[in-house]
Design an enzyme around this catalytic site. Sequence first.
Site, PDB file in Angstrom:
ATOM      1  N   VAL B 126       0.888  -1.143  -0.139  1.00 50.60           N
ATOM      2  CA  VAL B 126      -0.056  -0.092  -0.199  1.00 50.60           C
ATOM      3  C   VAL B 126       0.793   1.259   0.007  1.00 50.60           C
ATOM      4  CG1 VAL B 126      -1.662   1.202   1.282  1.00 50.60           C
ATOM      5  CG2 VAL B 126      -1.616  -1.269   1.116  1.00 50.60           C
ATOM      6  N   CYS B 127       0.744   2.104  -0.899  1.00 56.69           N
ATOM      7  CA  CYS B 127       1.373   3.421  -1.131  1.00 56.69           C
ATOM      8  C   CYS B 127       2.995   3.189  -0.991  1.00 56.69           C
ATOM      9  CB  CYS B 127       0.934   4.271   0.167  1.00 56.69           C
ATOM     10  SG  CYS B 127       1.540   5.855   0.045  1.00 56.69           S
ATOM     11  N   GLN B 128       3.522   3.550  -0.224  1.00 60.83           N
ATOM     12  CA  GLN B 128       5.019   3.309  -0.001  1.00 60.83           C
ATOM     13  C   GLN B 128       5.391   2.062   0.284  1.00 60.83           C
ATOM     14  OE1 GLN B 128       7.016   4.739   3.305  1.00 60.83           O
ATOM     15  NE2 GLN B 128       8.783   5.286   2.497  1.00 60.83           N
ATOM     16  N   GLY B 130       3.708  -0.378  -1.291  1.00 66.84           N
ATOM     17  CA  GLY B 130       3.797  -0.830  -2.515  1.00 66.84           C
ATOM     18  C   GLY B 130       4.964  -0.985  -3.495  1.00 66.84           C
ATOM     19  N   MET B 150      -1.441  -1.362  -4.274  1.00 70.16           N
ATOM     20  CA  MET B 150      -2.510  -0.097  -4.062  1.00 70.16           C
ATOM     21  C   MET B 150      -1.899   1.133  -4.079  1.00 70.16           C
ATOM     22  SD  MET B 150      -5.163  -1.836  -1.579  1.00 70.16           S
ATOM     23  CE  MET B 150      -6.365  -0.403  -0.929  1.00 70.16           C
TER      24      MET B 150
END
Lengths: 251, 335
Positions: B126-128, B130, B150
């Site tokens: 998720v985000c970083q 990811g 994501m």
Amino acid sequence: MHEDWLQHWRTLAAAWDPYGASRFAGASALGGAPPAGASEPYAALATGFAAAVRSAIEGVSEESAETRASAIDRFVEFLRAQFSDLSAFSALGPQRAQQQRWQRMTAASLQAQQAQAHLARLWSDTLRAAADAFAQHCIDAAQTETAPKLLYAAWVDSAEEAYARMAHSAAFCSAQTSLLNAQNRLRRELQSLFEPWAKDLDLPTRSELNSVHRAIRAMRAEIVRKPSKPPAAKARKGGGTARRAPKRRPP
Amino acid sequence: MSTNLLSALAAADRAVVGASEKDPLLQRDKLTLYRYRPIARPARAAPLLIVYALVNRPYMLDLQPDRSLIRGLLGAGLDVYLIDWGYPDGADRFTTLEDYLEDYLAGCVDAVLRSASAPALNLLGVCQGGTFSVCYSAMHPELVRNLITMVTPIDFHTPADLLSKWLRDIDLDAWIGAGNVSGETLNQVFLSLMPFRLTQQKYVQLLLCPPDTRDLETFVRMERWIFDSPDLAGAALREFVGWFYQENRLLRGTLQIGGRNVDLKSLRQPVLNIYGARDHLVPPASSAALEHLIGSSDYTGRELDLGHIGMYVSRRSQQQVPPLIAGWLTCKPRR
């Protein structure tokens, strides 16, 4: 007698010039000659000082108390002016490092002020653009949107759109970067200003703690590299299923 | 502010975060790896390890029962694990990206595989987190069966990326030096991306249209999460900003972590890439860039009409995201 004295000062000033150049802080760091003009402030200081002294001596030799007082005032004013801007002087002597730090802090502070002024102008432009857009929106939607909630939402939309245009612009990015870099440099200098104080008071400094952290990291890496248990003991416990040893490196 | 709203806010402040039961599986330094307790019949899928960002806290993924990505995944029968990176302090200032990926994340992968007796797992970043997951999967393709990203930044130089523009010429020596960067500093940066909405409008809306108790609790939980920002380990942040935001190494194929190349062409696993069309932090183009960089021929990209935060907590996302992930994973063969 006055002339002798003045001559003495001129001689001193002439001697100071090459001395100042040879001791210029940047010279040793760069390992070469100091930048052109590095000694000029000192030569100007000596010349100006000599002139001020001459004027003061001439003044105090007058009979009138008022003239004498005025001469001393002028001399004091001269001294005050000389020390008002240390940033122009190359750092010399035992306080060299401190002077350099103050010079860097002054420069960073000035840069931060300029960047802040620039950002304030950009913000002002943004708010004007937002107000224009909002006014136009109100004219266009006068019949349909009168509820405070809708008007406020329209204002926020106008403001965010204007802000986004400005925030993406090269001028804003440059001004903001300039401000942050200057503020961060100022912070770093402040930190280094406090380190010697902590040392004097026998308090741990950040540098010392960093050294300790680095040493701990290195030791952990060393421990991880060495097997924690003899192979026989590991086999007895049914160990050795690790996919691979965790990797750690010293900093 | 009305007395009713004030007292309702005070009451809502006692609302707890976290909806699903979990147990710690691994603890190392500040990190904790959790395994969530199942709530449905197990699906035929490898264990799913969620890698959250270092910024903010991972409980956003399990905020409350009706706003929980994790609950949605558990409901689909997935075996869910989550990495909580904890709160770094001054002792973590020299922790690098290599430590995070090759030690902490690698250790968690190892623990999950042992726990589930599986040869490979599914990774959801998720985000970083990811970006970390992409790097890890490229470096250790044999351990990752499927990769899900994501709202993950991949191309850090897209035109809409305001954060990247602001960070491009930041002097990292002066900013980070050898220290950590406080969560408060990062919060200020994030708020200033949309200052009118994030610092004014949402509070004005609260006054104009006070929500019911339930929504007020959600609001308070969100507020708590937004400002619950751990400090970031200096060395890792320095590398992340320098290598990714400033030099865009991942996109350029020049990224090395711990002396190893991160070659996205070696990422051959099936990839599901989910991103938000209205994401102001990670522009959709930044995430979508992954498609053309990886070596996998099994790529699915899904752009949802959601923002960065809405991707995990909005009502709409609860209907869309967990079924999308679970459906995609369960249709993949479990070798």
